[in-house]
Design a protein around this motif. Structure first.
Motif, PDB file in Angstrom:
ATOM      1  N   GLY A   1       0.796  -1.228   0.000  1.00 46.04           N
ATOM      2  CA  GLY A   1       0.000   0.000   0.000  1.00 46.04           C
ATOM      3  C   GLY A   1       0.818   1.263   0.000  1.00 46.04           C
ATOM      4  O   GLY A   1       0.270   2.356   0.085  1.00 46.04           O
ATOM      5  N   HIS A   2       2.149   1.131  -0.108  1.00 47.35           N
ATOM      6  CA  HIS A   2       3.054   2.276  -0.056  1.00 47.35           C
ATOM      7  C   HIS A   2       3.804   2.450  -1.379  1.00 47.35           C
ATOM      8  O   HIS A   2       4.025   1.494  -2.120  1.00 47.35           O
ATOM      9  N   ASP A   3       4.207   3.668  -1.634  1.00 45.00           N
ATOM     10  CA  ASP A   3       5.229   3.949  -2.632  1.00 45.00           C
ATOM     11  C   ASP A   3       6.565   4.034  -1.922  1.00 45.00           C
ATOM     12  O   ASP A   3       6.688   4.702  -0.882  1.00 45.00           O
ATOM     13  N   VAL A   4       7.558   3.363  -2.481  1.00 43.00           N
ATOM     14  CA  VAL A   4       8.905   3.305  -1.909  1.00 43.00           C
ATOM     15  C   VAL A   4       9.818   4.135  -2.807  1.00 43.00           C
ATOM     16  O   VAL A   4       9.874   3.913  -4.019  1.00 43.00           O
ATOM     17  N   LEU A   5      10.529   5.106  -2.208  1.00 39.29           N
ATOM     18  CA  LEU A   5      11.338   6.048  -2.970  1.00 39.29           C
ATOM     19  C   LEU A   5      12.722   6.190  -2.347  1.00 39.29           C
ATOM     20  O   LEU A   5      12.910   5.899  -1.161  1.00 39.29           O
ATOM     21  N   PRO A   6      13.688   6.694  -3.124  1.00 38.90           N
ATOM     22  CA  PRO A   6      14.954   7.093  -2.499  1.00 38.90           C
ATOM     23  C   PRO A   6      14.709   8.217  -1.496  1.00 38.90           C
ATOM     24  O   PRO A   6      13.763   9.009  -1.637  1.00 38.90           O
ATOM     25  N   GLY A   7      15.557   8.297  -0.491  1.00 39.46           N
ATOM     26  CA  GLY A   7      15.477   9.426   0.424  1.00 39.46           C
ATOM     27  C   GLY A   7      15.598  10.739  -0.336  1.00 39.46           C
ATOM     28  O   GLY A   7      16.334  10.836  -1.324  1.00 39.46           O
ATOM     29  N   LEU A   8      14.875  11.739   0.118  1.00 37.76           N
ATOM     30  CA  LEU A   8      14.860  13.035  -0.561  1.00 37.76           C
ATOM     31  C   LEU A   8      16.137  13.821  -0.272  1.00 37.76           C
ATOM     32  O   LEU A   8      16.804  13.613   0.740  1.00 37.76           O
ATOM     33  N   TRP A   9      16.451  14.739  -1.167  1.00 42.17           N
ATOM     34  CA  TRP A   9      17.502  15.739  -0.965  1.00 42.17           C
ATOM     35  C   TRP A   9      16.840  17.101  -0.781  1.00 42.17           C
ATOM     36  O   TRP A   9      15.941  17.480  -1.543  1.00 42.17           O
ATOM     37  N   GLU A  10      17.302  17.842   0.198  1.00 48.04           N
ATOM     38  CA  GLU A  10      16.979  19.267   0.339  1.00 48.04           C
ATOM     39  C   GLU A  10      18.216  20.023  -0.139  1.00 48.04           C
ATOM     40  O   GLU A  10      19.255  20.002   0.514  1.00 48.04           O
ATOM     41  N   ASN A  11      18.085  20.698  -1.274  1.00 50.60           N
ATOM     42  CA  ASN A  11      19.262  21.247  -1.946  1.00 50.60           C
ATOM     43  C   ASN A  11      19.577  22.697  -1.620  1.00 50.60           C
ATOM     44  O   ASN A  11      20.580  23.224  -2.116  1.00 50.60           O
ATOM     45  N   HIS A  12      18.765  23.333  -0.789  1.00 47.61           N
ATOM     46  CA  HIS A  12      19.111  24.693  -0.359  1.00 47.61           C
ATOM     47  C   HIS A  12      18.542  24.907   1.038  1.00 47.61           C
ATOM     48  O   HIS A  12      17.414  25.366   1.224  1.00 47.61           O
TER      49      HIS A  12
ATOM     50  N   ALA B   1      11.485  13.987   8.214  1.00 54.26           N
ATOM     51  CA  ALA B   1      10.593  14.361   7.116  1.00 54.26           C
ATOM     52  C   ALA B   1      10.934  13.631   5.825  1.00 54.26           C
ATOM     53  O   ALA B   1      10.305  13.883   4.790  1.00 54.26           O
ATOM     54  N   GLY B   2      11.918  12.749   5.864  1.00 52.95           N
ATOM     55  CA  GLY B   2      12.270  11.965   4.696  1.00 52.95           C
ATOM     56  C   GLY B   2      13.442  12.498   3.908  1.00 52.95           C
ATOM     57  O   GLY B   2      13.746  11.983   2.829  1.00 52.95           O
ATOM     58  N   VAL B   3      14.112  13.512   4.431  1.00 48.25           N
ATOM     59  CA  VAL B   3      15.271  14.097   3.757  1.00 48.25           C
ATOM     60  C   VAL B   3      16.523  13.395   4.275  1.00 48.25           C
ATOM     61  O   VAL B   3      16.891  13.558   5.440  1.00 48.25           O
ATOM     62  N   THR B   4      17.170  12.628   3.419  1.00 43.49           N
ATOM     63  CA  THR B   4      18.353  11.878   3.842  1.00 43.49           C
ATOM     64  C   THR B   4      19.656  12.496   3.353  1.00 43.49           C
ATOM     65  O   THR B   4      20.731  12.020   3.713  1.00 43.49           O
TER      66      THR B   4
ATOM     67  N   PHE C   1       7.857   5.926   6.511  1.00 47.61           N
ATOM     68  CA  PHE C   1       9.042   5.108   6.747  1.00 47.61           C
ATOM     69  C   PHE C   1      10.268   5.889   6.309  1.00 47.61           C
ATOM     70  O   PHE C   1      10.292   6.456   5.211  1.00 47.61           O
ATOM     71  N   VAL C   2      11.279   5.931   7.180  1.00 47.04           N
ATOM     72  CA  VAL C   2      12.536   6.603   6.854  1.00 47.04           C
ATOM     73  C   VAL C   2      13.689   5.693   7.244  1.00 47.04           C
ATOM     74  O   VAL C   2      13.804   5.276   8.396  1.00 47.04           O
ATOM     75  N   MET C   3      14.538   5.403   6.264  1.00 48.69           N
ATOM     76  CA  MET C   3      15.754   4.631   6.491  1.00 48.69           C
ATOM     77  C   MET C   3      16.929   5.418   5.934  1.00 48.69           C
ATOM     78  O   MET C   3      16.874   5.932   4.814  1.00 48.69           O
TER      79      MET C   3
END
Length: 462
Positions: free
Chosen positions: A75-86, A123-126, A437-439
Motif C-alpha cells: 500500500g506504499h510507494d517506496v522512494l529514495p530518500g529526498l535531498w533538500e538542496n538549499h 521528514a524523509g530528507v536523507t 518510513f525513513v531509512m
C-alpha cells in the motif's frame, strides 16, 4: 506481513543503534519508484544488508533469505530518500535575522543545527546541502554526523558565503573576499575543513578576474560552486566562468529573464552530456504561496518544528511571526509572485536541470515541512510531472554533487537511503507531507509513521 509492536520496536531500535551494520532488512510489497528513468516496479522487494541495497526484485521472483527482518510496504510507494538542496541549518524560521544572530549564535551547535538536521531526516530528507553557516559550527555538525553522535541527513556544506562586502553582524557566516590571494586562501580553508561547496553571491560586484579565480580554484580543490541568480549579471558572469548550480528564481519583479541570459543558458546546456549539465535550484514555493500563507498560517502552529528546540527559542520564533503579513522580509513577494510561472517556464526551456530546494530556515519556513511544500508547488502549480519532481529531489542532486555512484536511487550497491509513503505519490504528491518510513544507511528512523525515539539523543526526542 508482520508489524512490530511499539515495545518490540523500541527494543529493536536500542539494539539497532549499537549494531546497525549487522541488520538485514527486506522491504516487501510496495511500488518502487527507484529514482532512475525506469518505470515504477509493483510488488517490489528490496533487500538491505550492511547499510546498502543488496538486491531489488518482485515478490514473485525474489525470495527473502532467512535472517532478514521483513517490513511490509504494501500500500506504499517506496522512494529514495529526498535531498533538500538549499537549506540553512543555522536558521529556523525566525523573522528577524540580526536578532537571531545576536541571540542564538552560541546555540547553533548545541541546539539549532541538530534540531534542523533531525527534523529534515524525520521528514524523509536523507541528504541536505547547507548553504551558508559559520565554518566552525559546520565542521562540528559534520564531525557529529560522522561519529554517529548526531542523527541527520548526509551533509554537503559550503560554510560561509563568499562575497565582495559583508556587514559586521553577518561576518560569522559570510566572508568578504577582495583579492585573488585572499580568494585562494579562503577556498583552501574551506576545502581543508572538509566543505563540499563554495557559495558565491553578489559576484557581479566583484572584478571579473576575481570571480574566475574563485571558481577555478574551487574546482581545482574539487568543490562545487553554487551562485545566487537574483540579478541578470550574476547569471551572465556565472555562466561564463563555470558556476555549477544557480540558486533562486530571482530578478525581483521583472516579468522574465533577458533574452541574452536565456541564450547563454541554452548555449551552456548544449555543450555535452554530463559535462554540459547546468543545475538550477529555483526555491520557488516560499514566494509563490506567501499570500496564501497570510490567509491561512495554521501550519506555523505545527509542533513538528519544535523538536530539538528549547521552550524560549520556540516562543521567540513564534513571537517574531505573530503578524505574517507585516514581515519586512516578505513585502516585495506579492509583486514577485505573478512573474514566477513564466520564469520557471523560461528556465525549463533553456535545458537547465532543476533541483528541489527551498531556502528552508528563512522566515516562516521550517525544516520539518518545507521540502514537500516545494515539491507540491512544482507539480500543482508549475507544470512539472510528479516523476520529474521526485527525480529532482533524488537522482539529479546526487549527480550534481558527483555522488550518483552511491546515492540518489534504489539500485543494487547503493547506500540504503529509502523512504516510503502510504498511497500514490504519482497522483497525490502532497502525501509526502507524512512520510511513513525513513531509512538512512540501513538504519530505520521511522516505521509505520512512528519515530524510533530511542535511537535519538535525548534532547531531540519528543
Amino acid at each position: 506481513m508482520k508489524h512490530l509492536t511499539i515495545g518490540l520496536l523500541s527494543a529493536f531500535a536500542l539494539l539497532h543503534s549499537c549494531s546497525a551494520a549487522a541488520e538485514k532488512i527486506a522491504l516487501v510489497g510496495g511500488r518502487l519508484i527507484d529514482g532512475t528513468a525506469s518505470l515504477p516496479l509493483k510488488n517490489s522487494v528490496v533487500l538491505i544488508n550492511d547499510g546498502k541495497v543488496e538486491s531489488v526484485g518482485q515478490v514473485d521472483t525474489l525470495e527473502v533469505p532467512e535472517g532478514y527482518r521483513v517490513i511490509s510496504t504494501e500500500g506504499h510507494d517506496v522512494l529514495p530518500g529526498l535531498w533538500e538542496n538549499h537549506a540553512h541549518l543555522q536558521l529556523t524560521g525566525h523573522a528577524n535575522y540580526p536578532h537571531w544572530q545576536a541571540n542564538y549564535r552560541d546555540r547553533f551547535v548545541s541546539e539549532i543545527m541538530p534540531a534542523a538536521l533531525v527534523q529534515l531526516l524525520l521528514a524523509g530528507v536523507t541528504s541536505v546541502r547547507d548553504l551558508g553557516a559559520p565554518l566552525d559550527d559546520t565542521i562540528a555538525m559534520k564531525q557529529q554526523l560522522a561519529d554517529g553522535s548526531l542523527p541527520g541527513p548526509h551533509l554537503y556544506a559550503s560554510g560561509p558565503f563568499i562575497q565582495w562586502q559583508v556587514d559586521d553582524w553577518q561576518s560569522s557566516y559570510r566572508w568578504a573576499v577582495q583579492s585573488k590571494a585572499e580568494a585562494i586562501k579562503r577556498i583552501d580553508q574551506l576545502a581543508d575543513a572538509g566543505m563540499d561547496i563554495v557559495k558565491l553571491i553578489d559576484h557581479d560586484d566583484m572584478p571579473r578576474e576575481l570571480v574566475e579565480t574563485i571558481v577555478q580554484h574551487a574546482h581545482k580543490r574539487n568543490l562545487k560552486v553554487v551562485a545566487h541568480a537574483h540579478k541578470p549579471n550574476e547569471i551572465r558572469i556565472g555562466v561564463e566562468v563555470g558556476v555549477d548550480n544557480f540558486e533562486h528564481t530571482g530578478l525581483t519583479t521583472a516579468p522574465g529573464y533577458p533574452e541574452d541570459v536565456l541564450a547563454a543558458l541554452r548555449e551552456r546546456t548544449a555543450t555535452g552530456i554530463f559535462d554540459g549539465l547546468l543545475f538550477w535550484t529555483p526555491t520557488v514555493e516560499g514566494l509563490y504561496t506567501y499570500e496564501e500563507a497570510i490567509k491561512n498560517h495554521e501550519y506555523l502552529d505545527d509542533s513538528c518544528w519544535h523538536r530539538g528546540l528549547k521552550d524560549d527559542t520556540i516562543a521567540d520564533i513564534q513571537a517574531s511571526l505573530a503578524a505574517p503579513g507585516q514581515l519586512s522580509y516578505k513585502q516585495l513577494v506579492p509583486l514577485r509572485q505573478p512573474t514566477l510561472k513564466r520564469k520557471i517556464e523560461q528556465l525549463r526551456e533553456t535545458g537547465v536541470v532543476m533541483l528541489v530546494g527551498t531556502d528552508v530556515g528563512i522566515p516562516m519556513k521550517f525544516h520539518c515541512q518545507t521540502t514537500w511544500h516545494e515539491m507540491a508547488v512544482w507539480v500543482d502549480e508549475m507544470g512539472f510531472s510528479p516523476m520529474e519532481t521526485i527525480r529532482a529531489a533524488t537522482y539529479w542532486p546526487a549527480v550534481m554533487m558527483g555522488v550518483e555512484d552511491q546515492y540518489g536511487s534504489i539500485t543494487e550497491g547503493k547506500v540504503a537511503d529509502i523512504i516510503a509513503v502510504r498511497g500514490d505519490v504519482l497522483k497525490y504528491i502532497n502525501l509526502l507531507q507524512r512520510v511513513d518510513f525513513v531509512m538512512k544507511e540501513g538504519v530505520v528512523y521511522k516505521e509505520n509513521g512512528r519515530v524510533n525515539e530511542v535511537i535519538l539523543p535525548a534532547q531531540l526526542r519528543q
